[in-house]
Design a protein around this motif. Structure first.
Motif, PDB file in Angstrom:
ATOM      1  N   CYS A   1       0.815  -1.230   0.000  1.00  0.00           N
ATOM      2  CA  CYS A   1       0.000   0.000   0.000  1.00  0.00           C
ATOM      3  C   CYS A   1       0.842   1.271   0.000  1.00  0.00           C
ATOM      4  O   CYS A   1       0.307   2.348   0.150  1.00  0.00           O
ATOM      5  CB  CYS A   1      -0.925   0.005   1.220  1.00  0.00           C
TER       6      CYS A   1
ATOM      7  N   ARG B   1      -2.101   4.733   7.301  1.00  0.00           N
ATOM      8  CA  ARG B   1      -1.429   5.758   6.505  1.00  0.00           C
ATOM      9  C   ARG B   1      -1.914   7.140   6.905  1.00  0.00           C
ATOM     10  O   ARG B   1      -2.941   7.312   7.567  1.00  0.00           O
ATOM     11  CB  ARG B   1      -1.704   5.505   5.022  1.00  0.00           C
TER      12      ARG B   1
ATOM     13  N   ASP C   1      -3.276   9.276   5.092  1.00  0.00           N
ATOM     14  CA  ASP C   1      -4.566   9.563   4.463  1.00  0.00           C
ATOM     15  C   ASP C   1      -5.686   8.713   5.059  1.00  0.00           C
ATOM     16  O   ASP C   1      -6.775   8.626   4.510  1.00  0.00           O
ATOM     17  CB  ASP C   1      -4.498   9.354   2.950  1.00  0.00           C
ATOM     18  N   LYS C   2      -5.393   8.078   6.221  1.00  0.00           N
ATOM     19  CA  LYS C   2      -6.351   7.280   6.981  1.00  0.00           C
ATOM     20  C   LYS C   2      -6.705   5.946   6.325  1.00  0.00           C
ATOM     21  O   LYS C   2      -7.508   5.189   6.848  1.00  0.00           O
ATOM     22  CB  LYS C   2      -7.654   8.069   7.248  1.00  0.00           C
ATOM     23  N   ARG C   3      -6.107   5.656   5.177  1.00  0.00           N
ATOM     24  CA  ARG C   3      -6.362   4.376   4.530  1.00  0.00           C
ATOM     25  C   ARG C   3      -5.520   3.301   5.204  1.00  0.00           C
ATOM     26  O   ARG C   3      -4.412   3.543   5.662  1.00  0.00           O
ATOM     27  CB  ARG C   3      -6.030   4.452   3.038  1.00  0.00           C
ATOM     28  N   THR C   4      -6.076   2.118   5.268  1.00  0.00           N
ATOM     29  CA  THR C   4      -5.350   1.011   5.875  1.00  0.00           C
ATOM     30  C   THR C   4      -4.685   0.162   4.802  1.00  0.00           C
ATOM     31  O   THR C   4      -4.886   0.370   3.617  1.00  0.00           O
ATOM     32  CB  THR C   4      -6.299   0.132   6.706  1.00  0.00           C
TER      33      THR C   4
END
Length: 214
Positions: A63, A86, A88-91
């Motif tokens: 990722c 991350r 950007d709050k993405r896992t």
């Protein structure tokens, strides 16, 4: 048009070690093994090899998360906690969508690759030889439960088994031996209190007597 600040990982990384590490063949071997292991678990190093128990800047190739991880944790990380979220709050890629070799951490003692045993044996022999001390027949590491992430073989209170006597040493801490033991723990942590014994001498066999000829 925006430009991605990430650089593409190269298939073959030069072996680089951190300035604080001694420029020795053992450290370069450890660095090469570390790079191979990062590649196996889909990580890309962003800094020279710092040692097995030091934070290392790297990138997750699932990722593109970037941050510091302890190399000794790579391979035994829990699938749901490969790394923090991350910015950007993405896992990371969900466990069920990861490659098969990343879904289950290595934890059984019999999965430890031969190079982990060999690296620990080399580190032990170098430690004794560098200090001009006699190399024992075997060295035994005992299990501690003082770590937050479970049982581990500890470098302290190791037993040196010489032919005529045994002794205990606490001098392996913060040495290449401790680094190699951390690597071994990451690949094959103990599942019980059975200690780990590393043989440093090849057992000598006594040749069978030759029967007299008539």
């Amino acid at each position: 048009m925006t430009t991605d600040h990430h650089t593409d990982p190269q298939p073959h990384h030069p072996v680089q070690i951190a300035p604080n590490l001694r420029n020795t063949p053992d450290n370069h071997t450890a660095a090469r093994e570390a790079l191979d292991r990062l590649a196996l678990f889909d990580w890309h190093p962003l800094a020279p090899y710092p040692g097995s128990d030091e934070p290392w800047l790297m990138r997750c190739l699932l990722c593109v998360w970037e941050g510091e991880r302890f190399y000794s944790h790579i391979g035994r990380n829990k699938p749901a906690k490969r790394h923090p979220a991350r910015t950007d709050k993405r896992t990371c890629l969900p466990p069920g969508q990861r490659p098969a070799h990343l879904r289950k951490p290595m934890s059984r003692r019999d999965t430890a690759p031969t190079h982990a045993h060999a690296a620990l044996r080399r580190a032990l022999r170098s430690w004794f030889e560098d200090r001009h001390q006699p190399v024992p027949e075997t060295v035994t590491f005992h299990v501690t439960y003082d770590h937050d992430d479970g049982p581990a073989y500890e470098p302290d209170h190791a037993t040196l088994n010489h032919t005529a006597h045994t002794q205990t040493t606490d001098q392996f801490a913060s040495t290449l031996v401790a680094d190699a033991l951390t690597e071994f723990n990451a690949l094959a942590p103990p599942t019980d209190r059975v200690p780990l014994t590393i043989r440093l001498h090849t057992p000598q066999t006594t040749p069978a007597p030759v029967p007299p000829t008539s």
